[in-house]
Scaffold this active site. Structure first.
Site, short mmCIF file in Angstrom:
data_model
loop_
_atom_site.label_atom_id
_atom_site.label_comp_id
_atom_site.label_asym_id
_atom_site.label_seq_id
_atom_site.Cartn_x
_atom_site.Cartn_y
_atom_site.Cartn_z
N GLY A 23 0.93 -1.25 0.05
CA GLY A 23 0.00 0.03 -0.09
C GLY A 23 0.79 1.27 0.03
NE ARG A 84 -1.10 -5.21 -1.10
CZ ARG A 84 -1.69 -4.15 -0.67
NH1 ARG A 84 -2.47 -3.39 -1.84
NH2 ARG A 84 -1.58 -3.30 0.43
CG ASP A 115 3.12 -6.90 7.83
OD1 ASP A 115 2.75 -6.03 7.02
OD2 ASP A 115 2.52 -7.95 8.42
CB THR A 138 2.27 1.11 6.41
OG1 THR A 138 1.10 0.98 7.02
CG2 THR A 138 3.30 0.71 7.67
CG ASP A 140 -3.01 0.69 8.17
OD1 ASP A 140 -3.76 1.78 8.23
OD2 ASP A 140 -2.90 -0.19 7.52
CG ASP A 142 -0.30 -2.06 10.67
OD1 ASP A 142 1.06 -1.50 10.09
OD2 ASP A 142 -0.98 -2.86 10.20
NE ARG A 184 -8.02 -3.67 4.48
CZ ARG A 184 -7.20 -3.91 3.48
NH1 ARG A 184 -6.79 -5.05 3.20
NH2 ARG A 184 -6.86 -2.99 2.75
N GLY A 198 -12.03 15.59 19.53
CA GLY A 198 -13.06 15.44 20.53
C GLY A 198 -14.43 14.47 20.27
CD GLU A 235 -10.08 0.04 6.14
OE1 GLU A 235 -8.93 0.46 5.95
OE2 GLU A 235 -10.79 -0.16 5.30
CG HIS A 265 -8.33 4.92 -1.35
ND1 HIS A 265 -9.58 4.20 -1.17
CD2 HIS A 265 -7.43 4.02 -1.46
CE1 HIS A 265 -9.34 2.77 -1.11
NE2 HIS A 265 -8.15 2.84 -1.34
P1 ADP Z 1 2.45 -4.38 2.65
O1 ADP Z 1 3.84 -4.46 2.42
O2 ADP Z 1 1.87 -3.21 2.42
O3 ADP Z 1 2.31 -5.21 3.77
P2 ADP Z 1 1.52 -6.78 0.95
O4 ADP Z 1 1.35 -7.78 2.14
O5 ADP Z 1 0.40 -6.80 0.23
O6 ADP Z 1 1.70 -5.27 1.27
O7 ADP Z 1 2.92 -7.47 0.41
C1 ADP Z 1 3.38 -6.64 -0.76
C2 ADP Z 1 4.01 -7.58 -1.68
O8 ADP Z 1 5.22 -8.16 -0.84
C3 ADP Z 1 3.23 -8.77 -2.17
O9 ADP Z 1 2.31 -8.51 -3.39
C4 ADP Z 1 4.45 -9.80 -2.80
O10 ADP Z 1 4.90 -9.43 -3.94
C5 ADP Z 1 5.12 -9.74 -1.69
N1 ADP Z 1 5.31 -10.65 -0.73
C6 ADP Z 1 4.60 -10.48 0.62
N2 ADP Z 1 4.63 -11.69 1.33
C7 ADP Z 1 5.55 -12.55 0.44
C8 ADP Z 1 6.14 -13.77 0.60
N3 ADP Z 1 5.86 -14.40 1.74
N4 ADP Z 1 7.04 -14.38 -0.09
C9 ADP Z 1 7.23 -13.40 -1.32
N5 ADP Z 1 6.82 -12.41 -1.44
C10 ADP Z 1 5.94 -11.67 -0.50
#
Ligand code: ADP
Length: 335
Positions: A23, A84, A115, A138, A140, A142, A184, A198, A235, A265
């Protein structure tokens, strides 16, 4: 002759890549700028990788210069775009990505993302021995291991500005508003923006929503003729978000005028705040320093105003520990 120390023996990294993944968040551009300019300052070649891991797999990679990042520190979004990438979940996809880095001689990567992106970086680095440094981008906030994430401050200020405006119209019409903000899995945006505006009630995923308590407090406020109430809902809150909550309240209290506003957004866009520009610049600078010092597979955070390095494989979503103090303050101040 003196033995060379470990630092001298490390192979000097001369070419690095930078990408944004997952994101988007405001401040990513400031971060790219810092990585590019710090890399160039140290005599490196810095490559921009488009659309996250997709650009690595599809070979959409270009060399950046100092002026490639001119006039972007104040811009939201990301000039490298973000995405992604499903192919990166497969070994074949990651092998293609590696070959594309290898043919340019890229020896280290800086990944700005959440993450999930860090997990991808860790998997990639385990297989292909390319050191990866993560930067937490990010809205968030988080991720455990840092007090700040790039984009949170801007997102929460955008929410505050919007909620202040909604309060004006709510006040003019004596109406109640349920305002849904992003988050989320994490309620930080809701909690911070709710306190700062407030809000009468703040509902977040980390806390059970006791709907009867909300109904009772609204009935009590109706008796006191306090008709302007703002409820901020993250959300991912368990009741199902602003629309579900509104339906329930209207059903129970049909005389109450309830409106819903989902901010959506707008919270991701806009010019980053000074705070986000500062942390993005500081983290971007340190990411390059990490690669130079031979640090592998960590993400850069800031804890108690000091740089903090967490192994990528320990990058986990932070579970919000809501301080009872904050919740009490919300209750007392919003009477
Ligand atoms: P964010 O970084 O915002 O948490 P995502 O969880 O959608 O976003 O992860 C972003 C991208 O990182 C995924 O679309 C993928 O390309 C890559 N990715 C995430 N987890 C893995 C994994 N376990 N192995 C390989 N690539 C990963």
């Amino acid at each position: 002759m003196n033995k060379p120390d470990r630092k001298d023996m490390q192979k000097k990294i001369t070419k690095i890549g930078v990408l944004c993944s997952g994101g988007d968040s405001p401040g990513m551009n400031a971060c790219i700028r810092a990585v590019v300019r710090t890399g160039i300052y140290h005599g490196m070649k810095v490559y921009g990788i488009m659309r996250g891991y997709s650009g690595m797999v599809e070979d959409d990679i270009f060399e950046m210069e100092s002026r490639s990042v001119a006039n972007i520190i104040q811009r939201g979004g990301t000039i490298l775009k973000t995405a992604r990438c499903s192919e990166f979940f497969t070994h074949e996809g990651r092998k293609k990505a590696y070959d594309n880095l290898k043919k340019r001689g890229i020896e280290g990567l800086v990944i700005i993302g959440g993450d999930g992106s860090f997990r991808g970086a860790q998997t990639f680095s385990n297989e292909f021995d390319i050191p990866c440094i993560g930067l937490p981008g990010t809205i968030d906030k988080d991720i455990a291991g840092t007090d700040f994430t790039i984009g949170f401050d801007t997102a929460v200020n955008t929410a505050v500005e919007a909620i202040d405006k909604i309060r004006d119209t709510a006040d003019a019409h004596d109406r109640m508003f349920i305002i849904e903000v992003m988050g989320r899995d994490a309620g930080y945006i809701a909690l911070h923006s709710g306190i700062a505006t407030g809000a009468e009630n703040i509902l977040i995923p980390e806390r059970k929503t006791i709907i009867n308590d909300i109904i009772e407090s609204l009935q009590e406020k109706e008796r006191r003729k306090k008709l302007v109430n703002l409820i901020i809902v993250a959300e991912g809150e368990e009741f199902g978000g602003a629309n579900e909550l509104s339906k329930f309240i209207k059903n129970k209290l049909p005389t109450l005028e309830v409106r819903v506003c989902i901010l959506g957004h707008i919270q991701r866009g806009g010019s980053p705040t000074c705070m986000d520009r500062l942390i993005a610049s500081r983290m971007g600078y340190h990411a390059v320093e990490c690669l130079m010092e031979g640090k592998h597979n960590v993400f850069v955070g800031i804890v108690n105003n000091k740089m903090n390095y967490t192994p990528l494989n320990e990058a986990v979503k932070k579970k919000q520990r809501i301080s009872e103090e904050w919740m009490k303050i919300v209750k007392i101040l919003a009477t």
